[in-house]
Design a protein around this motif. Structure first.
Motif, mmCIF file in Angstrom:
data_model
loop_
_atom_site.group_PDB
_atom_site.id
_atom_site.type_symbol
_atom_site.label_atom_id
_atom_site.label_comp_id
_atom_site.label_asym_id
_atom_site.label_seq_id
_atom_site.Cartn_x
_atom_site.Cartn_y
_atom_site.Cartn_z
ATOM 1 N N GLN A 1 2.318 3.598 -0.318
ATOM 2 C CA GLN A 1 2.983 3.014 -1.480
ATOM 3 C C GLN A 1 4.253 2.269 -1.050
ATOM 4 O O GLN A 1 4.507 1.146 -1.484
ATOM 5 C CB GLN A 1 3.348 4.106 -2.491
ATOM 6 C CG GLN A 1 4.185 3.635 -3.653
ATOM 7 C CD GLN A 1 4.717 4.787 -4.497
ATOM 8 O OE1 GLN A 1 4.230 5.909 -4.433
ATOM 9 N NE2 GLN A 1 5.733 4.505 -5.292
ATOM 10 N N GLY A 2 5.044 2.880 -0.191
ATOM 11 C CA GLY A 2 6.271 2.262 0.276
ATOM 12 C C GLY A 2 6.014 1.022 1.109
ATOM 13 O O GLY A 2 6.693 0.004 0.963
ATOM 14 N N ALA A 3 5.037 1.109 1.995
ATOM 15 C CA ALA A 3 4.702 -0.044 2.849
ATOM 16 C C ALA A 3 4.219 -1.211 2.002
ATOM 17 O O ALA A 3 4.598 -2.363 2.244
ATOM 18 C CB ALA A 3 3.647 0.354 3.877
ATOM 19 N N SER A 4 3.417 -0.919 1.007
ATOM 20 C CA SER A 4 2.904 -1.965 0.119
ATOM 21 C C SER A 4 4.048 -2.621 -0.664
ATOM 22 O O SER A 4 4.121 -3.853 -0.764
ATOM 23 C CB SER A 4 1.870 -1.366 -0.837
ATOM 24 O OG SER A 4 1.425 -2.333 -1.750
ATOM 25 N N ALA A 5 4.925 -1.808 -1.214
ATOM 26 C CA ALA A 5 6.071 -2.335 -1.960
ATOM 27 C C ALA A 5 6.965 -3.165 -1.046
ATOM 28 O O ALA A 5 7.447 -4.238 -1.428
ATOM 29 C CB ALA A 5 6.871 -1.194 -2.592
ATOM 30 N N PHE A 6 7.170 -2.692 0.178
ATOM 31 C CA PHE A 6 8.005 -3.425 1.124
ATOM 32 C C PHE A 6 7.375 -4.769 1.471
ATOM 33 O O PHE A 6 8.053 -5.796 1.466
ATOM 34 C CB PHE A 6 8.243 -2.616 2.405
ATOM 35 C CG PHE A 6 8.995 -3.411 3.432
ATOM 36 C CD1 PHE A 6 10.359 -3.600 3.314
ATOM 37 C CD2 PHE A 6 8.323 -4.004 4.490
ATOM 38 C CE1 PHE A 6 11.053 -4.371 4.247
ATOM 39 C CE2 PHE A 6 9.007 -4.769 5.422
ATOM 40 C CZ PHE A 6 10.377 -4.950 5.299
#
Length: 160
Positions: free
Chosen positions: A101-106
């Motif tokens: 989720q974090g990698a995608s948002a980043f």
């Protein structure tokens, strides 16, 4: 010896340009999945091998105090953007890893943010941008900054 007036004038011009540019690119974070501070954390994590960085490296790259970084990282862990575990090589330290989720948002934020930065930096041609980077790296190096001066393409701004 360096001409003091010229040094002060150059510093003021650099500082004002950075401040005004920062204000403009900060608009990218209004209503975004990540706050600007979270993006800064994710920038360090995303550049690390396997998207895992030591918490102390994240702290070193931030412009806020260590306790503030720790609280921010803990909030990011709670929201599912990062995971955190003990550093097996340093019993006192921690490792933080971007979640899917974090990698995608980043990645989504980095692409948009890079477009905004490039748009605002387009006042300079490629040679001028290369010179600006070289001069900025030289200034940072002279201050003993042990940051990564060899970073290629940048997904940020903020930066420093």
């Amino acid at each position: 010896m360096t001409d003091r007036r010229l040094a002060v004038a150059a510093w003021e011009a650099l500082f004002r340009a950075q401040h005004e540019m920062f204000a403009r690119i900060s608009d990218d974070f209004e209503g975004a999945q990540l706050t600007q501070a979270e993006y800064d954390v994710m920038l360090t994590v995303a550049r690390a091998p396997e998207m895992t960085a030591r918490l102390r490296d994240v702290t070193a790259n931030m412009l806020i105090s260590q306790p503030s970084v720790s609280r921010l990282v803990d909030r990011m862990v709670s929201s599912g953007i990062l995971s955190k575990c003990a550093d097996p090589d340093d019993g006192r330290g921690s490792l933080v890893t971007a979640t899917d989720q974090g990698a995608s948002a980043f990645r989504a934020m980095a692409a948009a943010h890079a477009r905004t930065i490039a748009e605002h930096m387009s006042a300079l041609d490629d040679d001028e941008l290369a010179t600006l980077k070289t001069l900025s790296d030289k200034l940072r190096s002279s201050l003993g900054d042990d940051g990564d001066l060899e970073t290629g393409e940048t997904d940020t701004t903020h930066a420093d």
